[in-house]
Design a protein around this motif. Structure first.
Motif, short mmCIF file in Angstrom:
data_model
loop_
_atom_site.label_atom_id
_atom_site.label_comp_id
_atom_site.label_asym_id
_atom_site.label_seq_id
_atom_site.Cartn_x
_atom_site.Cartn_y
_atom_site.Cartn_z
N LYS A 132 0.83 -1.20 0.00
CA LYS A 132 0.00 0.00 0.00
C LYS A 132 0.87 1.27 0.00
CE LYS A 132 -3.59 0.15 2.65
NZ LYS A 132 -4.46 0.08 3.83
N ALA A 165 1.07 4.40 -2.79
CA ALA A 165 0.87 5.81 -2.39
C ALA A 165 2.01 6.70 -2.85
CB ALA A 165 0.70 5.89 -0.88
N ARG A 202 1.50 7.55 -6.51
CA ARG A 202 0.46 8.55 -6.69
C ARG A 202 0.96 9.96 -6.29
NH1 ARG A 202 -2.77 4.58 -4.19
NH2 ARG A 202 -2.79 5.84 -2.26
N ARG A 203 1.79 10.02 -5.24
CA ARG A 203 2.32 11.31 -4.79
C ARG A 203 3.22 11.96 -5.84
NH1 ARG A 203 1.26 15.67 -1.78
NH2 ARG A 203 3.20 16.68 -1.04
#
Length: 255
Positions: free
Chosen positions: A214, A218, A221-222
């Protein structure tokens, strides 16, 4: 009827009869015709009885025949026909009757048994009594070729049996006897056996590994939201991962 007759004479016409009157007239005509056929039948019967009694007194078989002929003659003379029971006429009278299936089978079996018995007697007669129990048996000497063929056959059978004989498997060691108080050790197979468990994804079955995945998603995506600072390493050398023409990163200032 008399009134009807008077009316018919006066009018010179025939009055039609009703259904009941026609029935009565038909019954009257039938009775008149029967009496006319009988005639003097009573007198003939009386004469016949007297003659029959006289013949019975005289006795004998010939008297019975005479009485029968007398009855026929009187009946013909009086006009009364003596009806004899006739047998039904069939088209199969000329065809010979065939035996039933059971009779034909028994007849066939008897014939076959007779033929077998005759053949056995003929064979016994030709043999001259060599099959009798009291007769001495003839000894047949052993032939060398026959003995060799028999030995070759036995050897072939033994070789085939030896070829296809099932070989013995690996002997399994007997388990050691354990007393009632002791317990035997658990093996690796028993420990590795998980039983009936549902299928689970290997990426998610460990909580630490699931959270690590996970975090990696993330971070990716950042990078799309906030661009990282680049160190000045010389001139512009382009983008390493390529440029998307549909993505705009600049800001527009209002007028």
């Amino acid at each position: 009827m008399e009134a009807r007759a008077k009316i018919e004479e006066d009018l010179f016409t025939r009055v039609p009869l009703s259904k009941t009157e026609r029935r009565r007239a038909k019954a009257t005509s039938r009775s008149m015709n029967s009496l006319a056929n009988v005639g003097d039948f009573g007198d003939d019967v009386a004469d016949l009885v007297e003659v029959a009694e006289a013949l019975e007194k005289s006795g004998g078989a010939a008297a019975g025949k005479r009485a029968g002929r007398l009855v026929d003659s009187v009946s013909l003379a009086s006009g009364v026909e003596v009806k004899q029971k006739q047998k039904p006429v069939s088209g199969e009278q000329d065809v010979p009757q065939r035996d039933s299936l059971g009779d034909r089978r028994n007849k066939y079996e008897r014939g076959v048994n007779k033929a077998h018995a005759a053949a056995a007697r003929a064979a016994e007669a030709e043999a001259g009594g060599m099959y009798d129990d009291d007769a001495p048996r003839q000894s047949i000497p052993d032939d060398d070729e026959y003995v060799a063929a028999s030995a070759a056959r036995d050897a072939k059978r033994n070789a085939k049996e030896e070829k296809y004989r099932r070989s013995l498997g690996v002997a399994v060691a007997m388990e050691e006897e354990i007393d009632g108080d002791e317990k035997r050790d658990v093996g690796g197979k028993i420990m590795a056996n998980r039983g009936l468990t549902p299928h689970r994804n290997k990426e998610h079955k460990n909580p630490r590994k699931r959270l690590r995945g996970k975090f990696e998603k993330a971070v990716v995506r950042r990078k799309g939201q906030v661009r990282t600072m680049r160190e000045d390493g010389g001139g512009y050398a382009g983008e390493q991962s390529g440029i998307k023409t549909s993505v705009t990163k600049s800001r527009k200032f209002g007028a």
